[in-house]
Design an enzyme around this catalytic site. Structure first.
Site, PDB file in Angstrom:
ATOM      1  N   ASP A   1       3.669 -11.009   4.507  1.00 44.30           N
ATOM      2  CA  ASP A   1       3.579  -9.613   4.941  1.00 44.30           C
ATOM      3  C   ASP A   1       3.625  -9.470   6.463  1.00 44.30           C
ATOM      4  O   ASP A   1       3.535 -10.440   7.200  1.00 44.30           O
ATOM      5  CB  ASP A   1       2.302  -8.953   4.377  1.00 44.30           C
ATOM      6  CG  ASP A   1       1.058  -9.834   4.526  1.00 44.30           C
ATOM      7  OD1 ASP A   1       1.101 -10.804   5.295  1.00 44.30           O
ATOM      8  OD2 ASP A   1       0.046  -9.543   3.874  1.00 44.30           O
TER       9      ASP A   1
ATOM     10  N   ASN B   1     -11.422  -7.081  -1.946  1.00 43.04           N
ATOM     11  CA  ASN B   1     -11.205  -6.224  -3.117  1.00 43.04           C
ATOM     12  C   ASN B   1     -10.167  -6.812  -4.074  1.00 43.04           C
ATOM     13  O   ASN B   1      -9.667  -6.129  -4.954  1.00 43.04           O
ATOM     14  CB  ASN B   1     -10.779  -4.813  -2.670  1.00 43.04           C
ATOM     15  CG  ASN B   1      -9.491  -4.826  -1.859  1.00 43.04           C
ATOM     16  OD1 ASN B   1      -8.855  -5.870  -1.691  1.00 43.04           O
ATOM     17  ND2 ASN B   1      -9.112  -3.675  -1.342  1.00 43.04           N
TER      18      ASN B   1
ATOM     19  N   HIS C   1      -7.186  -8.071  -3.174  1.00 48.24           N
ATOM     20  CA  HIS C   1      -5.772  -7.889  -2.818  1.00 48.24           C
ATOM     21  C   HIS C   1      -5.139  -9.218  -2.407  1.00 48.24           C
ATOM     22  O   HIS C   1      -5.808 -10.114  -1.906  1.00 48.24           O
ATOM     23  CB  HIS C   1      -5.570  -6.781  -1.779  1.00 48.24           C
ATOM     24  CG  HIS C   1      -5.932  -7.103  -0.370  1.00 48.24           C
ATOM     25  ND1 HIS C   1      -6.915  -6.430   0.322  1.00 48.24           N
ATOM     26  CD2 HIS C   1      -5.414  -8.000   0.501  1.00 48.24           C
ATOM     27  CE1 HIS C   1      -6.987  -6.900   1.547  1.00 48.24           C
ATOM     28  NE2 HIS C   1      -6.092  -7.863   1.694  1.00 48.24           N
TER      29      HIS C   1
ATOM     30  N   GLU D   1      -2.629  -3.904  -2.580  1.00 45.95           N
ATOM     31  CA  GLU D   1      -3.979  -3.382  -2.737  1.00 45.95           C
ATOM     32  C   GLU D   1      -4.228  -2.976  -4.190  1.00 45.95           C
ATOM     33  O   GLU D   1      -3.279  -2.841  -4.964  1.00 45.95           O
ATOM     34  CB  GLU D   1      -4.147  -2.152  -1.833  1.00 45.95           C
ATOM     35  CG  GLU D   1      -3.954  -2.428  -0.353  1.00 45.95           C
ATOM     36  CD  GLU D   1      -5.191  -3.022   0.306  1.00 45.95           C
ATOM     37  OE1 GLU D   1      -6.125  -3.441  -0.413  1.00 45.95           O
ATOM     38  OE2 GLU D   1      -5.211  -3.070   1.547  1.00 45.95           O
TER      39      GLU D   1
HETATM   40  C1  GLP Z   1      -5.204  -9.506   4.994  1.00 41.90           C
HETATM   41  C2  GLP Z   1      -3.916 -10.249   4.619  1.00 41.90           C
HETATM   42  C3  GLP Z   1      -4.083 -11.065   3.365  1.00 41.90           C
HETATM   43  C4  GLP Z   1      -5.337 -11.920   3.469  1.00 41.90           C
HETATM   44  C5  GLP Z   1      -6.553 -11.040   3.599  1.00 41.90           C
HETATM   45  C6  GLP Z   1      -7.864 -11.808   3.696  1.00 41.90           C
HETATM   46  O1  GLP Z   1      -5.327  -8.300   4.351  1.00 41.90           O
HETATM   47  N1  GLP Z   1      -2.794  -9.371   4.459  1.00 41.90           N
HETATM   48  O2  GLP Z   1      -2.926 -11.868   3.177  1.00 41.90           O
HETATM   49  O3  GLP Z   1      -5.452 -12.752   2.352  1.00 41.90           O
HETATM   50  O4  GLP Z   1      -6.401 -10.241   4.765  1.00 41.90           O
HETATM   51  O5  GLP Z   1      -8.084 -12.214   5.005  1.00 41.90           O
HETATM   52  P1  GLP Z   1      -9.126 -13.312   5.458  1.00 41.90           P
HETATM   53  O6  GLP Z   1      -8.525 -14.636   5.129  1.00 41.90           O
HETATM   54  O7  GLP Z   1      -9.242 -13.101   6.940  1.00 41.90           O
HETATM   55  O8  GLP Z   1     -10.388 -13.063   4.721  1.00 41.90           O
END
Ligand code: GLP
Length: 247
Positions: free
Chosen positions: A67, A136, A138, A143
């Site tokens: 993304d 959540n 995702h 989402e």
């Molecule tokens: C963002 C990214 C996801 C990631 C998530 C969790 O929303 N788009 O790909 O998995 O955050 O992030 P973290 O690893 O910092 O908890």
């Protein structure tokens, strides 16, 4: 599904890096699906260390990232392209021409997404897709409520995700409100999936995703249907699963 347990963040990083390295060693021209977020940072650092020791060769690897924020250029230090350069690409011998991230500067969402789907198709398909997980449930920026059948698309980020990202920006106005993300269909098409999770803030999402009902309300729950899912998580992230006696 295989679950590997790590003692702590570092242990999880090393175990996940071992799995990713094995993929690169077994298939030097592998197509890696890569992820951002704080979770994989330690894993990327470990890969860089092994590359510097001469144990890994990225010269034939292709990568496609999950993304990118719409509106941010690759030079913006909050863009996911920047993150990937900083954490991995600038430190290994990967050919940058073969590292792909959705084009955040393309304002025409349909065009940006169609282009990215075409890029993924042209790689011949992802061999190993790395995933973090949102609190959540995702994955990428899919989402809760995201349709399972979607490919790359433009999403309006939820309030909770915008808030979680706010710490990285100077003001709320600068926090991107939209992103381009691979869809669940792209993710599920990967031959192997490597899901990483650390910390108690992920315990509920991990339990719901791996053992709850398969529903678009918990996007990662679709992973239960993937034929080759590996999870690497620390004790904190696995705490609810253990409490329920499932591990
Ligand atoms: C963002 C990214 C996801 C990631 C998530 C969790 O929303 N788009 O790909 O998995 O955050 O992030 P973290 O690893 O910092 O908890």
């Amino acid at each position: 599904m295989t679950i590997y347990t790590g003692k702590d963040y570092q242990d999880v990083s090393r175990k996940a890096a071992n799995i990713m390295s094995a993929q690169i060693i077994m298939k030097p021209d592998a197509v890696l699906g890569l992820a951002t977020g704080s979770t994989p940072v330690g894993m990327y650092a470990q890969l860089v260390e092994w590359y510097k020791k001469g144990d890994l060769d990225f010269s034939k690897v292709t990568s496609v990232n999950l993304d990118e924020y719409k509106g941010l250029s690759g030079d913006n230090d909050q863009s996911y392209r920047y993150f990937m350069n900083q954490n991995l690409f600038d430190h290994v011998n990967i050919d940058k021409e073969r590292t792909f991230v959705p084009d955040g500067l393309e304002e025409d969402s349909d065009k940006a997404c169609a282009q990215y789907n075409e890029i993924i198709r042209k790689t011949g398909g992802v061999d190993m897709q790395l995933l973090g997980i949102g609190g959540n449930g995702h994955i990428g920026f899919n989402e809760p409520g995201a349709a399972f059948e979607k490919e790359t698309h433009c999403v309006d980020l939820t309030e909770s995700t915008i808030k979680a990202n706010a710490r990285f920006f100077e003001s709320m106005d600068e926090v991107p409100k939209q992103a381009y993300t691979m869809g669940i269909k792209n993710i599920m098409a990967a031959k192997k999936i490597l899901l990483m999770a650390t910390g108690t803030s992920k315990a509920e999402a991990l339990y719901n995703s791996l053992y709850g009902p398969i529903t678009p309300n918990v996007p990662a729950s679709i992973l239960q249907l993937h034929p080759d899912l590996t999870v690497v998580a620390d004790e904190d992230a696995l705490s609810l699963i253990r409490e329920k006696g499932l591990l």
